[in-house]
Write a protein that holds these residues in place. Structure first.
Motif, PDB file in Angstrom:
ATOM      1  N   PRO A  84       3.775  -2.313   1.312  1.00 24.54           N
ATOM      2  CA  PRO A  84       3.736  -2.890   2.663  1.00 24.54           C
ATOM      3  C   PRO A  84       3.302  -1.840   3.683  1.00 24.54           C
ATOM      4  N   ALA A  85       2.775  -2.286   4.783  1.00 24.59           N
ATOM      5  CA  ALA A  85       2.350  -1.369   5.846  1.00 24.59           C
ATOM      6  C   ALA A  85       3.560  -0.650   6.440  1.00 24.59           C
ATOM      7  N   GLU A  86       3.343   0.576   6.861  1.00 23.77           N
ATOM      8  CA  GLU A  86       4.334   1.375   7.590  1.00 23.77           C
ATOM      9  C   GLU A  86       5.689   1.406   6.858  1.00 23.77           C
ATOM     10  N   CYS A  87       5.669   1.900   5.622  1.00 20.05           N
ATOM     11  CA  CYS A  87       6.887   1.904   4.810  1.00 20.05           C
ATOM     12  C   CYS A  87       7.336   3.295   4.380  1.00 20.05           C
ATOM     13  N   ASN A 124      -7.304   6.472   4.167  1.00 21.13           N
ATOM     14  CA  ASN A 124      -7.065   5.221   4.902  1.00 21.13           C
ATOM     15  C   ASN A 124      -5.889   4.459   4.312  1.00 21.13           C
ATOM     16  N   SER A 125      -5.779   4.456   2.981  1.00 16.51           N
ATOM     17  CA  SER A 125      -4.657   3.774   2.336  1.00 16.51           C
ATOM     18  C   SER A 125      -3.340   4.448   2.687  1.00 16.51           C
ATOM     19  N   ALA A 126      -3.341   5.778   2.694  1.00 11.62           N
ATOM     20  CA  ALA A 126      -2.127   6.521   3.037  1.00 11.62           C
ATOM     21  C   ALA A 126      -1.743   6.299   4.494  1.00 11.62           C
ATOM     22  N   ARG A 127      -2.716   6.297   5.373  1.00 10.80           N
ATOM     23  CA  ARG A 127      -2.435   6.132   6.804  1.00 10.80           C
ATOM     24  C   ARG A 127      -1.822   4.762   7.087  1.00 10.80           C
ATOM     25  N   ARG A 128      -2.269   3.744   6.341  1.00 14.31           N
ATOM     26  CA  ARG A 128      -1.762   2.385   6.544  1.00 14.31           C
ATOM     27  C   ARG A 128      -0.277   2.283   6.238  1.00 14.31           C
ATOM     28  N   ASP A 145      14.936   9.776   4.191  1.00 15.37           N
ATOM     29  CA  ASP A 145      13.539   9.372   4.382  1.00 15.37           C
ATOM     30  C   ASP A 145      12.867   9.059   3.047  1.00 15.37           C
ATOM     31  N   THR A 146      11.796   8.275   3.119  1.00 16.57           N
ATOM     32  CA  THR A 146      10.997   7.929   1.941  1.00 16.57           C
ATOM     33  C   THR A 146       9.726   8.773   1.943  1.00 16.57           C
ATOM     34  N   VAL A 147       9.509   9.493   0.838  1.00 16.41           N
ATOM     35  CA  VAL A 147       8.334  10.358   0.693  1.00 16.41           C
ATOM     36  C   VAL A 147       7.392   9.748  -0.354  1.00 16.41           C
ATOM     37  N   LEU A 148       6.128   9.664  -0.017  1.00 16.75           N
ATOM     38  CA  LEU A 148       5.105   9.159  -0.938  1.00 16.75           C
ATOM     39  C   LEU A 148       4.250  10.312  -1.435  1.00 16.75           C
ATOM     40  N   ASP A 149       4.140  10.424  -2.760  1.00 20.99           N
ATOM     41  CA  ASP A 149       3.213  11.378  -3.385  1.00 20.99           C
ATOM     42  C   ASP A 149       2.211  10.552  -4.187  1.00 20.99           C
ATOM     43  N   PRO A 150       1.043  10.240  -3.613  1.00 16.06           N
ATOM     44  CA  PRO A 150       0.116   9.316  -4.269  1.00 16.06           C
ATOM     45  C   PRO A 150      -0.600   9.903  -5.480  1.00 16.06           C
ATOM     46  N   PHE A 151      -0.500  11.230  -5.675  1.00 10.04           N
ATOM     47  CA  PHE A 151      -1.215  11.819  -6.803  1.00 10.04           C
ATOM     48  C   PHE A 151      -0.300  12.446  -7.838  1.00 10.04           C
TER      49      PHE A 151
END
Length: 205
Positions: A11-14, A65-69, A199-205
């Motif tokens: 979802p956006a802004e998560c 762009n995907s990360a920014r969303r 907080d929620t941290v995203l590591d896309p790689f």
């Protein structure tokens, strides 16, 4: 899975922070060898192969762009890279609208020597820390906490941290599980300096 497809499914802004260690596009054309003719276990994985600089730039635009969303207001993005890619990534970040807060120089206390001795020993990598936009000023930065943990001095942008090695290095029967694994101390400093508990941290790689 595919990092962009995964981010697009969220979802956006998560998320509150993104740490990205994208492909470096090292453009290796063959095996790297030491003076004794042994082979260097370098980053020659399929995920680091791109047809051209144009295709690498297109990939970079897509994942940024995907990360920014998925970043909340006040979230920040960290990107780490080497001289092979960090300048291209940084330029694209600015074009998209990210606002650079700092660039951090990771100084490796135990870098891999340059085997052929025809260049300087590459002993640093760069991290770019950025807000979603110039107007997004509510990001986390526990200044006093960081200062207290640094002998009551401001935390600087030159970080002296050893490369990942020993028991920390993930291996299997074929060798390294990940060719560019980052040290826990580096990730600890990144997370502590730009998030809050829970907080929620995203590591896309």
């Amino acid at each position: 899975g595919d990092s962009i497809a995964f981010m697009d499914s969220l979802p956006a802004e998560c998320v509150d922070m993104v740490f990205a260690d994208p492909p470096y596009n090292l453009q290796l054309t063959g095996e790297l060898s030491r003076p004794d003719h042994s082979t260097v276990d370098a980053a020659n994985d399929d995920w680091d192969q791109f047809d051209s600089l144009k295709s690498y730039d297109e990939f970079t635009v897509a994942w940024l762009n995907s990360a920014r969303r998925v970043m909340k207001s006040g979230a920040t993005l960290w990107v780490i890279g080497s001289y092979h890619n960090i300048y291209r990534v940084g330029s694209i970040m600015m074009d998209i609208g990210f606002w650079t807060l700092n660039d951090i120089i990771w100084i490796k206390q135990n870098p891999t020597p340059h085997m052929k001795g025809v260049r300087f020993c590459n002993s640093t990598e760069t991290l770019i820390w950025a807000a979603r936009s110039r107007d997004d000023r509510k990001y986390s930065f526990p200044y006093r906490h960081l200062k207290a943990g640094n002998e009551d001095k401001q935390m600087r942008t030159d970080w002296y941290i050893p490369v990942c090695q020993g028991k920390q290095r993930l291996t299997d029967a074929d060798g390294k599980v990940h060719s560019t694994q980052k040290p826990e101390a580096l990730l600890h400093r990144v997370i502590v300096s730009s998030t809050e508990r829970g907080d929620t941290v995203l590591d896309p790689f």
